[in-house]
Design a protein around this motif. Structure first.
Motif, PDB file in Angstrom:
ATOM      1  N   UNK A 149    -110.504 -86.709  10.855  1.00 26.02           N
ATOM      2  CA  UNK A 149    -109.053 -86.674  10.725  1.00 26.02           C
ATOM      3  C   UNK A 149    -108.574 -87.627   9.625  1.00 26.02           C
ATOM      4  N   UNK A 150    -107.549 -87.178   8.902  1.00 22.91           N
ATOM      5  CA  UNK A 150    -106.936 -88.004   7.862  1.00 22.91           C
ATOM      6  C   UNK A 150    -105.799 -88.791   8.509  1.00 22.91           C
ATOM      7  N   UNK A 151    -106.025 -90.088   8.706  1.00 21.53           N
ATOM      8  CA  UNK A 151    -105.042 -90.929   9.390  1.00 21.53           C
ATOM      9  C   UNK A 151    -103.744 -91.076   8.582  1.00 21.53           C
ATOM     10  N   UNK A 152    -103.812 -90.829   7.283  1.00 19.36           N
ATOM     11  CA  UNK A 152    -102.625 -90.942   6.429  1.00 19.36           C
ATOM     12  C   UNK A 152    -101.870 -89.628   6.307  1.00 19.36           C
ATOM     13  N   UNK A 153    -102.351 -88.577   6.929  1.00 16.68           N
ATOM     14  CA  UNK A 153    -101.679 -87.283   6.837  1.00 16.68           C
ATOM     15  C   UNK A 153    -100.608 -87.116   7.912  1.00 16.68           C
ATOM     16  N   UNK A 154    -100.676 -87.906   8.963  1.00 16.02           N
ATOM     17  CA  UNK A 154     -99.706 -87.810  10.050  1.00 16.02           C
ATOM     18  C   UNK A 154     -98.433 -88.553   9.669  1.00 16.02           C
ATOM     19  N   UNK A 155     -97.308 -87.860   9.787  1.00 17.99           N
ATOM     20  CA  UNK A 155     -96.031 -88.502   9.495  1.00 17.99           C
ATOM     21  C   UNK A 155     -95.506 -89.162  10.761  1.00 17.99           C
TER      22      UNK A 155
END
Length: 161
Positions: A149-155
């Motif tokens: 999972x890309x932790x920086x993709x979640x807003x």
């Protein structure tokens, strides 16, 4: 203000002690301070975290990661870049400034020390400020980096109660 004007007859500024010090005489207070050994600081081993555990409140982050990609941020004359970094649990975006940009090349293994999370437009960005350190690892990390999972993709949205 304090009602002590009548109680005080003399106020010493330490002039006599200063003169004795200039004459080379020993002052007991200064001697005691000079003889005291320096306090021993007990260093702690840094605790490294996995990328998937990073959240908006994360601080004092120590991360072993590999650089997947680096992109310059538009309008900053090349002084600001974002690197997608990952470990075996996921990826995160690392915000880079000035000399940090040269350290992060695609495929390199890096060590991020004492970083923190800053939110940019609702998204997580890991930042290494003046209290942190970013360095290239002398040996390549053994893990296979995961893009998801890309932790920086979640807003994230700030909610006031």
């Amino acid at each position: 203000k304090w009602g002590t004007e009548e109680k005080v007859t003399h106020c010493s500024t330490g002039g006599g002690a200063s003169l004795e010090l200039l004459e080379g005489k020993e002052l007991p207070g200064i001697t005691a301070l000079c003889e005291k050994p320096a306090p021993k600081i007990k260093l702690r081993k840094p605790k490294f975290v996995k990328v998937k555990t990073i959240n908006p409140d994360s601080q004092n982050l120590n991360i072993n990661a590999k650089v997947l990609s680096v992109e310059k941020v538009e309008g900053t004359d090349g002084k600001l870049a974002e690197a997608k970094c990952a470990d075996e649990t996921g990826s995160v975006t690392l915000r880079l400034r000035d000399a940090q940009i040269a350290l992060c090349e695609e495929g390199k293994s890096i060590i991020i020390r004492n970083a923190s999370v800053k939110m940019f437009k609702g998204f997580i960005r890991v930042v290494v400020d003046k209290w942190g350190k970013l360095e290239v690892c002398s040996e390549a990390h053994e893990f296979e980096p995961k893009k998801e999972p890309d932790m920086s993709a979640t807003e994230y949205e700030l909610v006031n109660h």
